[in-house]
Design a protein around this motif. Structure first.
Motif, PDB file in Angstrom:
ATOM      1  N   HIS A   1     -13.033 -17.316  12.592  1.00 39.01           N
ATOM      2  CA  HIS A   1     -14.293 -18.042  12.409  1.00 39.01           C
ATOM      3  C   HIS A   1     -14.492 -19.038  13.531  1.00 39.01           C
ATOM      4  CE1 HIS A   1     -11.653 -21.268  10.971  1.00 39.01           C
ATOM      5  NE2 HIS A   1     -11.081 -20.348  10.219  1.00 39.01           N
ATOM      6  N   GLY A   2     -15.738 -19.449  13.706  1.00 43.28           N
ATOM      7  CA  GLY A   2     -16.025 -20.527  14.626  1.00 43.28           C
ATOM      8  C   GLY A   2     -15.426 -21.811  14.079  1.00 43.28           C
ATOM      9  N   TRP A   3     -14.953 -22.684  14.995  1.00 36.84           N
ATOM     10  CA  TRP A   3     -14.286 -23.888  14.547  1.00 36.84           C
ATOM     11  C   TRP A   3     -14.262 -24.905  15.686  1.00 36.84           C
ATOM     12  CZ3 TRP A   3     -13.888 -24.990   9.791  1.00 36.84           C
ATOM     13  CH2 TRP A   3     -13.024 -25.981   9.326  1.00 36.84           C
ATOM     14  N   PRO A   4     -14.025 -26.183  15.387  1.00 34.70           N
ATOM     15  CA  PRO A   4     -13.906 -27.172  16.457  1.00 34.70           C
ATOM     16  C   PRO A   4     -12.683 -26.904  17.342  1.00 34.70           C
ATOM     17  CG  PRO A   4     -14.296 -28.259  14.345  1.00 34.70           C
ATOM     18  CD  PRO A   4     -14.019 -26.804  14.061  1.00 34.70           C
ATOM     19  N   ARG A   5     -12.843 -27.122  18.624  1.00 34.26           N
ATOM     20  CA  ARG A   5     -11.777 -26.902  19.605  1.00 34.26           C
ATOM     21  C   ARG A   5     -10.553 -27.769  19.288  1.00 34.26           C
ATOM     22  NH1 ARG A   5     -10.245 -29.400  23.532  1.00 34.26           N
ATOM     23  NH2 ARG A   5     -10.206 -29.244  25.736  1.00 34.26           N
ATOM     24  N   GLN A   6      -9.379 -27.192  19.435  1.00 35.82           N
ATOM     25  CA  GLN A   6      -8.090 -27.854  19.228  1.00 35.82           C
ATOM     26  C   GLN A   6      -8.013 -28.600  17.893  1.00 35.82           C
ATOM     27  OE1 GLN A   6      -7.023 -30.214  22.681  1.00 35.82           O
ATOM     28  NE2 GLN A   6      -6.368 -28.386  23.776  1.00 35.82           N
ATOM     29  N   SER A   7      -8.465 -27.921  16.853  1.00 35.70           N
ATOM     30  CA  SER A   7      -8.467 -28.545  15.524  1.00 35.70           C
ATOM     31  C   SER A   7      -8.147 -27.530  14.432  1.00 35.70           C
ATOM     32  CB  SER A   7      -9.847 -29.181  15.279  1.00 35.70           C
ATOM     33  OG  SER A   7      -9.860 -29.833  14.048  1.00 35.70           O
ATOM     34  N   PRO A   8      -6.989 -26.878  14.509  1.00 36.68           N
ATOM     35  CA  PRO A   8      -6.682 -25.855  13.500  1.00 36.68           C
ATOM     36  C   PRO A   8      -6.614 -26.444  12.099  1.00 36.68           C
ATOM     37  CG  PRO A   8      -4.706 -26.454  14.711  1.00 36.68           C
ATOM     38  CD  PRO A   8      -5.852 -27.148  15.395  1.00 36.68           C
ATOM     39  N   PRO A   9      -7.203 -25.747  11.128  1.00 36.82           N
ATOM     40  CA  PRO A   9      -7.126 -26.266   9.757  1.00 36.82           C
ATOM     41  C   PRO A   9      -5.697 -26.157   9.214  1.00 36.82           C
ATOM     42  CG  PRO A   9      -8.330 -24.175   9.837  1.00 36.82           C
ATOM     43  CD  PRO A   9      -7.965 -24.521  11.238  1.00 36.82           C
TER      44      PRO A   9
ATOM     45  N   VAL B   1     -18.138 -25.938   5.456  1.00 38.35           N
ATOM     46  CA  VAL B   1     -19.176 -25.081   6.034  1.00 38.35           C
ATOM     47  C   VAL B   1     -19.962 -25.813   7.118  1.00 38.35           C
ATOM     48  CG1 VAL B   1     -19.416 -23.643   3.987  1.00 38.35           C
ATOM     49  CG2 VAL B   1     -20.860 -25.667   4.244  1.00 38.35           C
ATOM     50  N   SER B   2     -19.724 -27.103   7.294  1.00 35.73           N
ATOM     51  CA  SER B   2     -20.469 -27.858   8.294  1.00 35.73           C
ATOM     52  C   SER B   2     -19.703 -28.071   9.597  1.00 35.73           C
ATOM     53  CB  SER B   2     -20.889 -29.216   7.721  1.00 35.73           C
ATOM     54  OG  SER B   2     -19.744 -29.981   7.396  1.00 35.73           O
ATOM     55  N   ALA B   3     -18.512 -27.509   9.734  1.00 33.19           N
ATOM     56  CA  ALA B   3     -17.735 -27.682  10.957  1.00 33.19           C
ATOM     57  C   ALA B   3     -18.434 -26.989  12.130  1.00 33.19           C
ATOM     58  CB  ALA B   3     -16.337 -27.106  10.773  1.00 33.19           C
ATOM     59  N   PRO B   4     -18.450 -27.622  13.299  1.00 36.15           N
ATOM     60  CA  PRO B   4     -19.096 -26.995  14.458  1.00 36.15           C
ATOM     61  C   PRO B   4     -18.295 -25.790  14.956  1.00 36.15           C
ATOM     62  CG  PRO B   4     -18.022 -29.035  15.105  1.00 36.15           C
ATOM     63  CD  PRO B   4     -17.902 -28.934  13.608  1.00 36.15           C
ATOM     64  N   SER B   5     -18.987 -24.867  15.590  1.00 37.76           N
ATOM     65  CA  SER B   5     -18.359 -23.664  16.148  1.00 37.76           C
ATOM     66  C   SER B   5     -18.250 -23.807  17.656  1.00 37.76           C
ATOM     67  CB  SER B   5     -19.184 -22.428  15.803  1.00 37.76           C
ATOM     68  OG  SER B   5     -19.159 -22.195  14.433  1.00 37.76           O
ATOM     69  N   GLU B   6     -17.127 -24.372  18.089  1.00 27.86           N
ATOM     70  CA  GLU B   6     -16.907 -24.551  19.527  1.00 27.86           C
ATOM     71  C   GLU B   6     -16.068 -23.418  20.108  1.00 27.86           C
ATOM     72  OE1 GLU B   6     -16.888 -29.415  19.129  1.00 27.86           O
ATOM     73  OE2 GLU B   6     -15.025 -28.393  19.596  1.00 27.86           O
ATOM     74  N   ILE B   7     -15.178 -22.869  19.283  1.00 25.39           N
ATOM     75  CA  ILE B   7     -14.283 -21.777  19.707  1.00 25.39           C
ATOM     76  C   ILE B   7     -14.163 -20.781  18.554  1.00 25.39           C
ATOM     77  CG2 ILE B   7     -12.917 -23.128  21.359  1.00 25.39           C
ATOM     78  CD1 ILE B   7     -11.406 -22.405  17.985  1.00 25.39           C
TER      79      ILE B   7
ATOM     80  N   ARG C   1     -14.037 -19.018  24.084  1.00 19.32           N
ATOM     81  CA  ARG C   1     -12.595 -19.210  23.997  1.00 19.32           C
ATOM     82  C   ARG C   1     -12.113 -18.894  22.588  1.00 19.32           C
ATOM     83  NH1 ARG C   1      -9.727 -19.803  28.081  1.00 19.32           N
ATOM     84  NH2 ARG C   1      -7.981 -20.686  26.988  1.00 19.32           N
ATOM     85  N   ALA C   2     -10.872 -18.465  22.510  1.00 18.04           N
ATOM     86  CA  ALA C   2     -10.225 -18.203  21.226  1.00 18.04           C
ATOM     87  C   ALA C   2      -8.933 -19.009  21.170  1.00 18.04           C
ATOM     88  CB  ALA C   2      -9.927 -16.719  21.059  1.00 18.04           C
ATOM     89  N   GLU C   3      -8.613 -19.496  19.973  1.00 17.97           N
ATOM     90  CA  GLU C   3      -7.388 -20.251  19.741  1.00 17.97           C
ATOM     91  C   GLU C   3      -6.726 -19.715  18.473  1.00 17.97           C
ATOM     92  OE1 GLU C   3      -9.104 -24.531  21.426  1.00 17.97           O
ATOM     93  OE2 GLU C   3      -8.642 -24.333  19.300  1.00 17.97           O
ATOM     94  N   LEU C   4      -5.404 -19.873  18.418  1.00 21.52           N
ATOM     95  CA  LEU C   4      -4.660 -19.484  17.221  1.00 21.52           C
ATOM     96  C   LEU C   4      -3.309 -20.155  17.207  1.00 21.52           C
ATOM     97  CD1 LEU C   4      -2.244 -17.261  18.055  1.00 21.52           C
ATOM     98  CD2 LEU C   4      -4.207 -15.782  18.313  1.00 21.52           C
TER      99      LEU C   4
ATOM    100  N   LEU D   1      -1.971 -32.328  18.177  1.00 18.10           N
ATOM    101  CA  LEU D   1      -1.796 -31.080  17.423  1.00 18.10           C
ATOM    102  C   LEU D   1      -0.370 -30.822  16.960  1.00 18.10           C
ATOM    103  CD1 LEU D   1      -3.902 -28.396  19.320  1.00 18.10           C
ATOM    104  CD2 LEU D   1      -4.388 -29.488  17.159  1.00 18.10           C
ATOM    105  N   GLU D   2       0.577 -31.586  17.442  1.00 14.41           N
ATOM    106  CA  GLU D   2       1.987 -31.292  17.162  1.00 14.41           C
ATOM    107  C   GLU D   2       2.275 -31.130  15.672  1.00 14.41           C
ATOM    108  OE1 GLU D   2       4.324 -34.285  19.126  1.00 14.41           O
ATOM    109  OE2 GLU D   2       4.042 -33.341  21.085  1.00 14.41           O
ATOM    110  N   ALA D   3       1.826 -32.046  14.858  1.00 18.40           N
ATOM    111  CA  ALA D   3       2.112 -31.987  13.416  1.00 18.40           C
ATOM    112  C   ALA D   3       1.419 -30.795  12.770  1.00 18.40           C
ATOM    113  CB  ALA D   3       1.699 -33.287  12.731  1.00 18.40           C
TER     114      ALA D   3
END
Length: 173
Positions: free
Chosen positions: A64-72, A80-86, A122-125, A149-151
């Motif tokens: 899904h689209g999601w904010p950059r460098q912000s894995p849930p 449902v309101s999160a921006p789609s940056e990546i 861009r894609a992140e995982l 992002l470490e934690a």
């Protein structure tokens, strides 16, 4: 008898089979509750896909689209309101009846096609359970984990790796 393989959007009706695949392929600490799993289907820019073979769900991709460098976090219900940056690839799982068919590659390729239509570049995982080598075959590269992002990455397990890549053709295409 010929086998029919269909790639299509993952739907709410697929949840029981998808949750069964998730339970079969992941350790307990990575198993997400049905509500969290289902919330990925409600994100506006969602690219969740199903691989169905002879009427049986054999693999799925939660992306899904999601904010950059912000894995849930694992188990979080998504907003449902999160921006789609990546394009965030949250989960790729192939059940026993789908192995050996390159379904992971096919699902990721289709998600890239859909995401690029939404102008995601861009894609992140987070690669879990020593899957980083697999993701490298799809052109993902490990990146240094920013302190912020470490934690989050560590919560995905000891072998978790932060990986990214540009959305383009997969290697070998």
């Amino acid at each position: 008898m010929s086998e029919e393989l269909i790639l299509r959007p993952l739907e709410t009706r697929d949840l029981p089979e998808a949750l069964a695949i998730q339970s079969a392929v992941y350790p307990a600490f990575l198993i997400e509750p049905a509500e969290a799993f289902a919330s990925r289907l409600n994100v506006p820019a969602q690219f969740c896909l199903a691989a169905v073979r002879n009427g049986e769900l054999v693999a799925y991709l939660l992306a899904h689209g999601w904010p950059r460098q912000s894995p849930p976090p694992v188990g979080a219900e998504l907003s449902v309101s999160a921006p789609s940056e990546i394009l965030f690839i949250h989960d790729l799982a192939v059940g026993a009846n789908g192995r050996g068919l390159a379904l992971g590659r096919r699902l990721v390729k289709r998600a890239f096609e859909l995401a690029s239509l939404q102008q995601l570049t861009r894609a992140e995982l987070i690669a879990v359970e020593d899957a980083a080598a697999y993701w490298k075959t799809l052109g993902f590269a490990e990146e240094e984990i920013p302190a912020t992002l470490e934690a989050k990455v560590a919560a995905y397990g000891q072998s978790a790796r932060w990986m990214t890549r540009a959305i383009s053709n997969l290697p070998g295409e």
